[in-house]
Design a protein around this motif. Structure first.
Motif, PDB file in Angstrom:
ATOM      1  N   SER A  29      26.245  27.007  30.221  1.00  0.00           N
ATOM      2  CA  SER A  29      26.938  25.725  30.238  1.00  0.00           C
ATOM      3  C   SER A  29      26.553  24.894  31.463  1.00  0.00           C
ATOM      4  CB  SER A  29      28.445  25.956  30.212  1.00  0.00           C
ATOM      5  OG  SER A  29      29.142  24.737  30.132  1.00  0.00           O
ATOM      6  N   GLU A  30      26.439  25.531  32.616  1.00  0.00           N
ATOM      7  CA  GLU A  30      26.062  24.818  33.840  1.00  0.00           C
ATOM      8  C   GLU A  30      24.660  24.214  33.726  1.00  0.00           C
ATOM      9  OE1 GLU A  30      26.551  27.572  37.031  1.00  0.00           O
ATOM     10  OE2 GLU A  30      28.753  27.515  36.959  1.00  0.00           O
ATOM     11  N   LYS A  31      23.739  24.971  33.156  1.00  0.00           N
ATOM     12  CA  LYS A  31      22.370  24.458  32.962  1.00  0.00           C
ATOM     13  C   LYS A  31      22.371  23.282  31.988  1.00  0.00           C
ATOM     14  CE  LYS A  31      20.117  28.862  33.967  1.00  0.00           C
ATOM     15  NZ  LYS A  31      19.362  30.008  33.408  1.00  0.00           N
TER      16      LYS A  31
ATOM     17  N   HIS B 200      24.927  21.209  31.334  1.00  0.00           N
ATOM     18  CA  HIS B 200      25.554  20.055  31.990  1.00  0.00           C
ATOM     19  C   HIS B 200      24.583  19.414  32.991  1.00  0.00           C
ATOM     20  CE1 HIS B 200      29.933  21.592  31.188  1.00  0.00           C
ATOM     21  NE2 HIS B 200      29.191  21.512  30.113  1.00  0.00           N
ATOM     22  N   HIS B 201      23.901  20.240  33.761  1.00  0.00           N
ATOM     23  CA  HIS B 201      22.953  19.734  34.756  1.00  0.00           C
ATOM     24  C   HIS B 201      21.843  18.930  34.082  1.00  0.00           C
ATOM     25  CE1 HIS B 201      20.688  19.520  38.489  1.00  0.00           C
ATOM     26  NE2 HIS B 201      19.618  19.978  37.853  1.00  0.00           N
TER      27      HIS B 201
ATOM     28  N   LYS C 234      29.304  30.461  31.226  1.00  0.00           N
ATOM     29  CA  LYS C 234      29.267  29.604  32.416  1.00  0.00           C
ATOM     30  C   LYS C 234      27.835  29.293  32.835  1.00  0.00           C
ATOM     31  CE  LYS C 234      33.664  30.607  34.728  1.00  0.00           C
ATOM     32  NZ  LYS C 234      34.281  31.215  35.913  1.00  0.00           N
ATOM     33  N   SER C 235      26.983  30.301  32.832  1.00  0.00           N
ATOM     34  CA  SER C 235      25.595  30.128  33.239  1.00  0.00           C
ATOM     35  C   SER C 235      24.873  29.150  32.310  1.00  0.00           C
ATOM     36  CB  SER C 235      24.874  31.484  33.228  1.00  0.00           C
ATOM     37  OG  SER C 235      23.502  31.325  33.519  1.00  0.00           O
TER      38      SER C 235
ATOM     39  N   CYS D 100      35.860  25.920  29.722  1.00  0.00           N
ATOM     40  CA  CYS D 100      34.408  25.872  29.528  1.00  0.00           C
ATOM     41  C   CYS D 100      34.070  25.243  28.178  1.00  0.00           C
ATOM     42  CB  CYS D 100      33.805  27.274  29.598  1.00  0.00           C
ATOM     43  SG  CYS D 100      33.663  27.948  31.255  1.00  0.00           S
TER      44      CYS D 100
END
Length: 225
Positions: A206-208, A210-211, A203-204, A28
């Motif tokens: 990081s995903e936002k 990256h998106h 993760k939560s 991550c």
């Protein structure tokens, strides 16, 4: 086998779990370095920023690497704030307010920015207007980046912060020694809980993050066609 394993036969499995979670955290972290560099590239190319790319240090701790990303994000926010202030200065108040209005169409926002972006940057493309709208006229700086910075700071301040990035190469037992220096059942359980808690949040966020960067880069590609 560690001596305490005779008293706590589940400890080897717990060490394996710490090992797995440590690698997941590093993955991550590595992804965040990559995404941040991608954003830096977009800013340097289209908004005339002069931000240096960042690199994950293998001989450093988790905290030190978290701090590298945090510092880079602070610099990114500072550059975007400059663009935002310039837009606010050059645009009429009603037009500037439209940039902040989530109900306004993105195409209209880009058209508004295009009227003044060349004055701000000296020379600008339609892609520069799109980047400004995506990053300044959205919640990426005020929401997504701030959230990720908060999570990274929490990880750095936790017991995970002192663990070395390259500790996996030293073996599973060394990972645990790097955390607390013992192999008691309760301490291993605490280490696992800490990893799991921070990984969910990381993760939560990081995903936002990256998106959001994918959205920016896709918009740039569309504008350059």
């Amino acid at each position: 086998m560690a001596q305490s394993d005779f008293l706590y036969p589940e400890n080897p499995k717990r060490r394996q779990e710490v090992n797995r979670l440590h690698q997941e955290l590093l993955d991550c972290l590595s992804d965040s370095f990559h995404a941040t560099n991608k954003l830096i590239g977009v800013l340097n190319t289209h908004l005339g920023c002069r931000l240096a790319s960042i690199e994950m240090k293998r001989d450093a701790t988790i905290k030190e690497n978290c701090d590298i990303i945090i510092q880079a994000m602070m610099k990114i926010q500072k550059e975007l704030q400059k663009v935002d202030e310039a837009l606010k200065d050059k645009l009429e108040p009603t037009l500037y307010r439209k940039l902040q209005d989530i109900k306004e169409k993105e195409t209209e926002k880009i058209a508004i920015v295009q009227k003044v972006i060349s004055v701000i940057l000296g020379e600008a493309t339609s892609a520069a207007s799109a980047v400004a709208v995506k990053l300044v006229g959205s919640n990426i700086t005020t929401g997504i980046i701030n959230k990720l910075v908060t999570v990274l700071a929490q990880i750095g301040a936790s017991l995970l912060g002192s663990i070395g990035v390259a500790v996996l190469g030293l073996g599973i037992d060394m990972i645990f020694r790097a955390i607390l220096g013992a192999v008691e059942k309760t301490q291993l359980q605490e280490a696992i809980k800490s990893y799991e808690k921070h990984l969910v949040e990381f993760k939560s966020a990081s995903e936002k993050y990256h998106h959001a960067i994918i959205e920016v880069t896709n918009t740039v590609k569309h504008q350059m066609k």
